[in-house]
Design a protein around this motif. Structure first.
Motif, PDB file in Angstrom:
ATOM      1  N   PRO A  60     -22.278 -35.537 -23.687  1.00 52.15           N
ATOM      2  CA  PRO A  60     -21.597 -36.449 -22.754  1.00 52.15           C
ATOM      3  C   PRO A  60     -20.759 -35.672 -21.739  1.00 52.15           C
ATOM      4  O   PRO A  60     -20.184 -34.623 -22.045  1.00 52.15           O
ATOM      5  N   ASP A  61     -20.688 -36.217 -20.508  1.00 47.51           N
ATOM      6  CA  ASP A  61     -19.970 -35.538 -19.419  1.00 47.51           C
ATOM      7  C   ASP A  61     -18.480 -35.834 -19.512  1.00 47.51           C
ATOM      8  O   ASP A  61     -17.924 -36.623 -18.756  1.00 47.51           O
ATOM      9  N   HIS A  62     -17.841 -35.179 -20.466  1.00 52.45           N
ATOM     10  CA  HIS A  62     -16.404 -35.357 -20.663  1.00 52.45           C
ATOM     11  C   HIS A  62     -15.629 -34.888 -19.439  1.00 52.45           C
ATOM     12  O   HIS A  62     -14.627 -35.507 -19.041  1.00 52.45           O
ATOM     13  N   ALA A  70     -16.346 -35.014 -16.329  1.00 58.45           N
ATOM     14  CA  ALA A  70     -16.338 -36.020 -15.264  1.00 58.45           C
ATOM     15  C   ALA A  70     -15.354 -37.150 -15.567  1.00 58.45           C
ATOM     16  O   ALA A  70     -14.729 -37.709 -14.649  1.00 58.45           O
ATOM     17  N   SER A  71     -15.193 -37.469 -16.851  1.00 63.14           N
ATOM     18  CA  SER A  71     -14.285 -38.564 -17.218  1.00 63.14           C
ATOM     19  C   SER A  71     -12.834 -38.228 -16.898  1.00 63.14           C
ATOM     20  O   SER A  71     -11.999 -39.120 -16.747  1.00 63.14           O
ATOM     21  N   LEU A  72     -12.521 -36.948 -16.789  1.00 63.16           N
ATOM     22  CA  LEU A  72     -11.164 -36.552 -16.498  1.00 63.16           C
ATOM     23  C   LEU A  72     -10.805 -36.696 -15.017  1.00 63.16           C
ATOM     24  O   LEU A  72      -9.622 -36.690 -14.652  1.00 63.16           O
ATOM     25  N   GLY A  93     -11.226 -39.330 -13.238  1.00 68.72           N
ATOM     26  CA  GLY A  93     -10.713 -40.682 -12.950  1.00 68.72           C
ATOM     27  C   GLY A  93     -11.669 -41.531 -12.152  1.00 68.72           C
ATOM     28  O   GLY A  93     -12.737 -41.151 -11.740  1.00 68.72           O
TER      29      GLY A  93
END
Length: 280
Positions: A272-274, A276-278, A280
């Protein structure tokens, strides 16, 4: 030469002594690390064997120095030997036996993060060995090390010396940092109350094992930046090495496509693209 056996001799955490300039430190450290890479290639090409022993009090900066020494080295050539507590079987062996198994073969470097000198330090002070075992070690160790040197091993031994005030400050820093609490053990903490016992043990160790074939070199380590530069510079300067000409490597031209097609992404499991989740 530092004497870490006397209280309050060095600058502690409460002193206002300025730290060594970071930019100068990083520039010189990188230059020295490049020399270590050159030494590595010389060791590999010439079939040399290099052993570096890192000893000293708890929190004296051995581990962080080893990290800088090994940072750019090939782990297939240079490895760190940090042995755990001996097993029941190992306790019945000749004391040096389990260390011999970690000595380098031709073209290898071994960095001992603590070594056979455990017997002269923590084992002696904490009562983990008998008096006979301790005195036998002091007798056999110079003989053992002369054998290593006579066989062609390049042996360097460094004792990292730290003041009692600086050691305690580093212990407190570890205690307050959840990422470094694992560095503290009950034995480490007890070393605060056994400062002079460790000092006497260190002095005895140097008397018996500081031999011409394998002398001890003491590193003042109250300032970690200075101690790393001094130790690595001494190591580099003490070895008669030379540049090794490597076979030039040229990247080949990439061949043209032959009709291969990657399978669809949904046929494979992707992490999973963690990151990218940071965003926002």
């Amino acid at each position: 030469m530092a004497d870490d056996g006397k209280h309050g001799k060095h600058h502690g955490a409460g002193d206002k002594k300025a730290r060594y300039p970071k930019a100068l430190y990083e520039r010189e450290l990188f230059r020295l690390q490049a020399e270590l890479v050159t030494i590595q290639e010389w060791v590999r090409a010439e079939g040399k064997r290099l052993v570096v022993v890192f000893e000293g009090r708890d929190a004296a900066g051995k581990g962080s120095t080893i990290k800088r020494v090994s940072q750019y080295l090939n782990p297939r050539v240079a490895r760190i030997a940090a042995l755990p507590t001996p097993t029941e079987r190992e306790r019945t062996q000749w004391y040096f036996q389990r260390y011999v198994a970690h000595l380098p073969a031709a073209g290898e470097i071994v960095l001992f993060d603590r070594s056979w000198y455990n017997r002269a330090g923590v084992e002696r002070v904490m009562g983990y060995c008998t008096a006979d075992e301790y005195h036998r070690f002091l007798h056999q160790c110079p003989i053992f090390e002369r054998m290593l040197v006579e066989d062609g091993i390049i042996l360097r031994k460094y004792w990292f010396s730290v003041s009692d005030a600086e050691q305690e400050a580093r212990f407190r820093s570890r205690l307050e940092d959840p990422m470094r609490q694992w560095k503290l053990s009950p034995t480490d903490v007890e070393s605060i109350t056994r400062w002079e016992d460790y000092s006497r043990a260190k002095d005895q160790m140097l008397v018996h094992t500081d031999i011409p074939e394998a002398p001890w070199w003491v590193v003042d380590s109250d300032d970690k930046r200075i101690s790393r530069l001094n130790m690595i510079h001494h190591l580099v300067s003490s070895i008669d090495y030379h540049d090794v000409q490597r076979v030039p490597i040229r990247l080949p031209e990439r061949p043209g496509p032959t009709g291969y097609q990657r399978p669809p992404r949904d046929m494979q499991r992707y992490v999973p693209d963690h990151a990218a989740s940071l965003l926002g």
